[in-house]
Each structure stands twice: as structure tokens, then as C-alpha cells.
Design a protein around this motif. Structure first.
Motif, short mmCIF file in Angstrom:
data_model
loop_
_atom_site.label_atom_id
_atom_site.label_comp_id
_atom_site.label_asym_id
_atom_site.label_seq_id
_atom_site.Cartn_x
_atom_site.Cartn_y
_atom_site.Cartn_z
N HIS A 187 -40.18 -7.42 22.52
CA HIS A 187 -40.70 -6.77 21.32
C HIS A 187 -41.91 -5.88 21.66
N ARG A 188 -42.85 -6.41 22.45
CA ARG A 188 -44.05 -5.63 22.81
C ARG A 188 -43.68 -4.39 23.61
N ALA A 189 -42.78 -4.54 24.57
CA ALA A 189 -42.39 -3.40 25.40
C ALA A 189 -41.75 -2.30 24.56
N LEU A 190 -40.86 -2.70 23.68
CA LEU A 190 -40.19 -1.72 22.81
C LEU A 190 -41.20 -1.09 21.85
N ASP A 191 -42.08 -1.91 21.30
CA ASP A 191 -43.10 -1.42 20.37
C ASP A 191 -44.00 -0.39 21.03
N ALA B 293 -45.71 5.30 21.58
CA ALA B 293 -46.06 6.45 22.41
C ALA B 293 -45.34 7.72 21.96
N GLU B 294 -44.18 7.59 21.33
CA GLU B 294 -43.39 8.75 20.95
C GLU B 294 -43.35 9.02 19.45
N TYR B 295 -43.73 8.05 18.66
CA TYR B 295 -43.64 8.19 17.21
C TYR B 295 -44.68 9.19 16.72
N PRO C 184 -38.79 8.58 -0.21
CA PRO C 184 -38.06 9.39 0.77
C PRO C 184 -38.80 9.50 2.12
N THR C 185 -40.12 9.55 2.08
CA THR C 185 -40.90 9.63 3.31
C THR C 185 -40.71 8.38 4.16
N SER C 186 -40.82 7.21 3.55
CA SER C 186 -40.67 5.98 4.34
C SER C 186 -39.24 5.81 4.82
N ARG C 187 -38.28 6.23 4.03
CA ARG C 187 -36.88 6.15 4.45
C ARG C 187 -36.66 7.01 5.70
N GLN C 188 -37.25 8.20 5.71
CA GLN C 188 -37.11 9.11 6.85
C GLN C 188 -37.84 8.55 8.07
N ARG C 189 -39.02 8.00 7.88
CA ARG C 189 -39.79 7.46 9.00
C ARG C 189 -39.13 6.22 9.60
N LEU C 190 -38.57 5.38 8.75
CA LEU C 190 -37.84 4.22 9.27
C LEU C 190 -36.63 4.66 10.08
N ALA C 191 -35.97 5.70 9.63
CA ALA C 191 -34.83 6.23 10.38
C ALA C 191 -35.29 6.75 11.74
N GLU C 192 -36.45 7.38 11.79
CA GLU C 192 -37.00 7.85 13.07
C GLU C 192 -37.28 6.68 14.00
N VAL C 193 -37.87 5.62 13.47
CA VAL C 193 -38.18 4.44 14.28
C VAL C 193 -36.89 3.81 14.79
N ARG C 194 -35.91 3.66 13.92
CA ARG C 194 -34.63 3.06 14.34
C ARG C 194 -33.96 3.91 15.42
N HIS C 195 -34.07 5.22 15.28
CA HIS C 195 -33.49 6.11 16.30
C HIS C 195 -34.19 5.90 17.65
N LEU C 196 -35.51 5.83 17.64
CA LEU C 196 -36.25 5.60 18.88
C LEU C 196 -35.91 4.23 19.47
#
Length: 157
Positions: free
Chosen positions: A26-30, A35-37, A106-118
Motif C-alpha cells: 500500500h505504501r509503495a503504491l501510494d 509523485a504523479e498525481y 463531478p470533480t471528485s469523480r474525475q479525480r478518483l478515476a485519475e487515481v484508479r488509472h495510476l
């Protein structure tokens, strides 16, 4: 369900390995994601609440608290913070206007999608570096890990 017939030493070795490797994973992925978010990363509690609401749109604070193993007043404070940041909405219930139902913006939905993609991209990259046997073992373990998580949750007891 029948209890495992595995020797106690095997159970202990597995428990010790999981207790060490899951937080490290979890820490490594986080850290990779942070670093990229491109946005400020919400604290873990806020992120957990946003993820829960994304899966249970319209849930109440009490339902979120039970699912996340948190006190309702702490979840309520997180809801207030996320509402102020424009990441969560409280909507009054039609049957009982005292009960607020939680919805993503809509903002949080988009940001969660970005996190899931990463997350998916980093995990996929790491999985591609494993041997076929390691990959097969992890694939087989996913269902067991989900079952283990459900059994550790107090509501399942």
C-alpha cells in the motif's frame, strides 16, 4: 465454512507475511501515485470516504462510518471538509429530511478515476515483471484476500 486444516506454523507464517507485505504494498503504491498525481492528495481518511461513496452513491454518514470502521462524528467531519473542498455533496433524503445522503461531485469523480488509472498502471507494470508462477499465485489469491478482508470486518462476525 470449514476451518483450515493447515498446520498452525503455516497459518502463522502466512499471517506474518500478510501483515508485513500488505502495508508495504500500500505504501509503495501510494508513494508512486502521490509523485504523479497532479492534485493535492487527500488524507487517507478522506480518500477512503470518497472511494466508499463512489461504490455506494447515496449512502448516509452512518453507513459510511460502519463500512469504514470509523466513528460517525469523524466521518461527519470528513464530509464537512470534503464538501468545503467541492469534492462531496450532501443531499437531504426525500423520506427523512434530517438524513443526508452523500454524493460525489463531478470533480471528485474525475479525480478518483485519475487515481484508479495510476493505480492500475503501476500495478500492471509491476505485475508484468513477475514470473508466470508468481502472477498465477497472485491471481488466485485475489479472491482469498477479498474473503479475508470481509472476515476481518466486524460486521461480518
Amino acid at each position: 465454512m470449514t476451518p483450515s486444516s493447515a498446520p498452525a506454523r503455516d497459518i502463522d507464517r502466512t499471517a506474518t507475511g500478510l501483515a508485513a507485505s500488505l502495508p508495504a504494498l500500500h505504501r509503495a503504491l501510494d508513494r508512486r501515485i502521490a509523485a504523479e498525481y497532479p492534485h493535492p492528495k487527500p488524507p487517507e481518511g478522506q480518500l477512503a470516504l470518497l472511494r466508499f461513496v463512489s461504490e455506494q452513491e447515496g449512502a448516509t454518514v452512518r453507513e459510511a462510518a460502519e463500512a469504514l470502521l470509523m466513528k460517525p462524528n469523524n466521518v461527519s467531519a470528513l464530509v464537512t471538509q470534503l464538501t468545503e473542498q467541492g469534492l462531496l455533496e450532501r443531499r437531504q433524503g426525500s423520506a427523512d429530511r434530517r438524513v443526508a445522503h452523500l454524493h460525489l461531485t463531478p470533480t471528485s469523480r474525475q479525480r478518483l478515476a485519475e487515481v484508479r488509472h495510476l493505480e492500475t498502471a503501476h500495478l500492471r507494470e509491476a505485475l508484468l515483471s513477475l514470473t508466470e508462477g508468481e502472477l498465477d499465485a497472485l491471481g488466485s489469491a485475489v479472491g482469498a484476500l477479498s474473503a479475508l478482508a470481509r472476515r476481518l470486518h466486524p460486521a461480518a462476525r
